[in-house]
Design an enzyme around this catalytic site. Structure first.
Site, PDB file in Angstrom:
ATOM      1  N   TYR A  27     -12.508 -10.240   0.058  1.00 21.43           N
ATOM      2  CA  TYR A  27     -12.726  -8.950  -0.576  1.00 21.43           C
ATOM      3  C   TYR A  27     -13.334  -7.853   0.295  1.00 21.43           C
ATOM      4  CZ  TYR A  27     -11.884 -11.849  -4.703  1.00 21.43           C
ATOM      5  OH  TYR A  27     -11.337 -12.709  -5.607  1.00 21.43           O
ATOM      6  N   HIS A  92     -37.568 -22.885  13.578  1.00 23.47           N
ATOM      7  CA  HIS A  92     -38.072 -21.502  13.559  1.00 23.47           C
ATOM      8  C   HIS A  92     -37.015 -20.620  14.213  1.00 23.47           C
ATOM      9  CE1 HIS A  92     -40.671 -18.029  14.049  1.00 23.47           C
ATOM     10  NE2 HIS A  92     -41.655 -18.671  13.415  1.00 23.47           N
ATOM     11  N   THR A 117     -45.006 -10.274  15.719  1.00 23.15           N
ATOM     12  CA  THR A 117     -44.788 -11.379  14.797  1.00 23.15           C
ATOM     13  C   THR A 117     -43.301 -11.454  14.492  1.00 23.15           C
ATOM     14  OG1 THR A 117     -45.421 -12.332  12.665  1.00 23.15           O
ATOM     15  CG2 THR A 117     -45.095  -9.956  12.732  1.00 23.15           C
ATOM     16  N   SER A 118     -42.888 -12.562  13.883  1.00 23.21           N
ATOM     17  CA  SER A 118     -41.461 -12.749  13.594  1.00 23.21           C
ATOM     18  C   SER A 118     -40.889 -11.610  12.755  1.00 23.21           C
ATOM     19  CB  SER A 118     -41.243 -14.080  12.878  1.00 23.21           C
ATOM     20  OG  SER A 118     -41.639 -15.152  13.691  1.00 23.21           O
ATOM     21  N   HIS A 165     -16.336   4.454 -30.399  1.00 21.95           N
ATOM     22  CA  HIS A 165     -16.319   3.097 -30.962  1.00 21.95           C
ATOM     23  C   HIS A 165     -14.932   2.454 -30.815  1.00 21.95           C
ATOM     24  CE1 HIS A 165     -19.995   4.624 -32.849  1.00 21.95           C
ATOM     25  NE2 HIS A 165     -19.242   5.640 -33.254  1.00 21.95           N
ATOM     26  N   GLN A 247     -47.503  -8.866   6.152  1.00 26.50           N
ATOM     27  CA  GLN A 247     -46.686  -9.364   7.250  1.00 26.50           C
ATOM     28  C   GLN A 247     -45.279  -8.771   7.166  1.00 26.50           C
ATOM     29  OE1 GLN A 247     -45.230 -13.692   8.019  1.00 26.50           O
ATOM     30  NE2 GLN A 247     -47.201 -13.492   9.079  1.00 26.50           N
ATOM     31  N   SER A 295       2.405 -12.120 -13.860  1.00 20.82           N
ATOM     32  CA  SER A 295       2.150 -13.422 -14.467  1.00 20.82           C
ATOM     33  C   SER A 295       3.167 -14.420 -13.947  1.00 20.82           C
ATOM     34  CB  SER A 295       2.257 -13.327 -15.998  1.00 20.82           C
ATOM     35  OG  SER A 295       2.305 -14.612 -16.583  1.00 20.82           O
ATOM     36  N   ARG A 309     -10.521  -7.157 -11.089  1.00 17.83           N
ATOM     37  CA  ARG A 309     -11.308  -7.582  -9.928  1.00 17.83           C
ATOM     38  C   ARG A 309     -12.587  -6.757  -9.832  1.00 17.83           C
ATOM     39  NH1 ARG A 309      -8.685  -7.332  -4.015  1.00 17.83           N
ATOM     40  NH2 ARG A 309      -7.492  -9.066  -4.902  1.00 17.83           N
ATOM     41  N   ARG A 335     -47.930 -12.243   2.388  1.00 17.57           N
ATOM     42  CA  ARG A 335     -46.532 -12.643   2.253  1.00 17.57           C
ATOM     43  C   ARG A 335     -46.442 -14.134   1.991  1.00 17.57           C
ATOM     44  NH1 ARG A 335     -42.667 -13.846   6.556  1.00 17.57           N
ATOM     45  NH2 ARG A 335     -41.237 -13.645   4.820  1.00 17.57           N
ATOM     46  N   SER A 340     -37.342 -15.615   1.852  1.00 15.54           N
ATOM     47  CA  SER A 340     -36.388 -15.617   2.958  1.00 15.54           C
ATOM     48  C   SER A 340     -35.000 -16.100   2.578  1.00 15.54           C
ATOM     49  CB  SER A 340     -36.942 -16.474   4.106  1.00 15.54           C
ATOM     50  OG  SER A 340     -36.019 -16.518   5.162  1.00 15.54           O
TER      51      SER A 340
END
Length: 490
Positions: A27, A92, A117-118, A165, A247, A295, A309, A335, A340
């Site tokens: 898609y 990690h 930091t990460s 309606h 964090q 069909s 769709r 945190r 994650s």
């Protein structure tokens, strides 16, 4: 959208023996799939490490030009196999890529990720990707609005039966109804741009957002720490960064972004539901290709596959807002890592789903087919009932008694309704009025009293004003991309 400590696993190759998300395989567009790819993410990590090193060097840390150049030369030299092996060993993801980058940058290895930091790479990359992914969606949404605006303008005067309606109501026009769709999408466009403009960089904040590690690197010089944050923010193309973070950047940002996408999903679901209902009424159809099969069992069918769709994907998009809502609510203190794995899925899926929806809706809007004769026939079936008030007023002007006329028209209306409902015949109310001598004073006026255009009020003028005053000015920044056609995926 990786976080430290959440391994996630090596990405399985898409093939016939392994599950692949239909969003990627069926898609979404290649450009949106790339936006959330490993290559884009990890290349951005390396870019962030480079920007950090450049800024740290400029502010006096002992980082050499040779180290900077080595990092620049290896931004795209990503050994994914080594990174996967390292991640399996270390559990990690960020440290796995620190080592992998350092392997091809031997001289710079010692200063990669210095003081960070990460979440410096993880969160800032997420924000960059969110911003850039919105950049991909904005012109696509604008193109959908533009195509529908052309459609509305062309059919601003075409009367059609209105529904409330899903029961026959006063007449509107095909163009006016389309403007209901456009108005919702314009709100989505404005909200998407507002959220993008409001995005802030996490910046250079350290492990709990206090910038303590950087303050130590610069020997207590707070001004340099602030300059470092500002320099990296500017290099990343953001106007501002958060002053306060834990964090991570606050996960309410994810709520804001996915909220707008969920709202877009609601808009598209309504539009495509309307198209599906109109297809059943045979008044309007989405494009149907020459060799398309509706069909496998019924050769005559022309199912509204594209609209279905869109509704299907929009339903998924609307539900994704629950993920960031719950994630933000359970981020303990500075945190927790339970955000994650969830964010790896919901952020990417939201954008890939929105992308797929807009590609499909643009394809629909570029080929909508209207059947005026069917619309006219349905109007003829219902308009006589709607015209009864006009007939009563005309009779009163001709000297008749309002109450007598009301009773006469009530009886004739019930008789005509019985023909329609019980016998399956056509609405013959006007024929009954014409045959009744009581209404002879207005027989010559019936054609005028039944002119459909006299029942649409200011619909045509409203379309004109809406397009000129609200839609076209909103689309102006996107004029250069308006000619791009939508390519429908599988």
């Amino acid at each position: 959208m990786a976080e430290a400590g959440d391994r996630g696993g090596q990405q399985a190759a898409c093939g016939h023996d392994s599950y692949c998300s239909p969003l990627a395989s069926r898609y979404a567009s290649p450009e949106m799939c790339f936006m959330f790819s490993d290559r884009c993410k990890f290349r951005t990590w390396r870019q962030l490490w480079l920007w950090l090193a450049e800024a740290e060097q400029a502010l006096g840390l002992p980082i050499t030009d040779e180290q900077i150049q080595e990092m620049k030369s290896n931004l795209d030299n990503i050994d994914f196999k080594m990174a996967a092996e390292k991640e399996k060993q270390l559990r990690h993801d960020v440290m796995a890529h620190v080592h992998t980058f350092g392997h091809c940058c031997q001289k710079a290895a010692a200063i990669i990720h210095l003081g960070a930091t990460s979440c410096y790479v993880g969160d800032n990359t997420d924000l960059i990707i969110l911003r850039n992914a919105i950049d991909l969606l904005l012109p696509k949404l604008a193109r959908v609005i533009s195509r529908l605006a052309d459609f509305a303008k062309e059919r601003a005067d075409l009367p059609t039966l209105g529904f409330t309606h899903f029961q026959p109501a006063q007449l509107t026009t095909v163009g006016k109804r389309c403007c209901l769709w456009i108005q919702d999408l314009c709100m989505d466009l404005q909200n998407l741009k507002r959220v993008q403009d409001g995005l802030r960089f996490r910046g250079v904040k350290g492990t709990t957002g206090t910038q303590a590690s950087f303050l130590q690197l610069f020997e207590g010089d707070e001004q340099k720490v602030e300059q470092l944050d500002k320099m990296v923010t500017e290099k990343a193309g953001f106007n501002r960064a958060f002053i306060i973070t834990g964090q991570t950047y606050t996960r309410k940002v994810d709520i804001e972004v996915l909220s707008v996408l969920a709202s877009l999903g609601a808009s598209v679901h309504k539009i495509c539901t309307d198209i599906r209902l109109l297809a059943n009424l045979k008044e309007m159809e989405e494009p149907f290709e020459k060799q398309q099969i509706g069909s496998s069992a019924m050769p005559y069918k022309r199912n509204p596959m594209r609209s279905e769709r869109c509704c299907s994907l929009a339903r998924h998009l609307m539900t994704l807002i629950m993920d960031p809502l719950q994630t933000a609510s359970v981020q303990w203190f500075e945190r927790t890592l339970d955000d994650s794995a969830n964010r790896r899925i919901c952020l990417a899926e939201a954008f890939l789903t929105a992308d797929a929806i807009l590609n499909t809706l643009q394809n629909i809007s570029e080929g909508l087919v209207v059947y005026p004769k069917v619309i006219e026939r349905r109007i003829r079936q219902e308009l006589p009932f709607m015209a009864t008030e006009n007939i009563i007023m005309a009779m009163v002007k001709s000297g008749g008694n309002r109450q007598d006329c009301h009773e006469k028209i009530r009886v004739l209306s019930q008789e005509a309704a019985a023909v329609v409902k019980q016998e399956g015949g056509d609405n013959d109310l006007i024929e009954r009025v014409q045959a009744d001598a009581y209404f002879s004073p207005i027989h010559s006026q019936l054609d005028r009293l039944l002119d459909p255009s006299s029942f649409t009020g200011r619909a045509s003028r409203q379309v004109q004003r809406f397009l000129e005053e609200e839609v076209y000015p909103l689309l102006k920044p996107y004029e250069s991309v308006m000619k791009v056609k939508a390519e429908l995926c599988l």
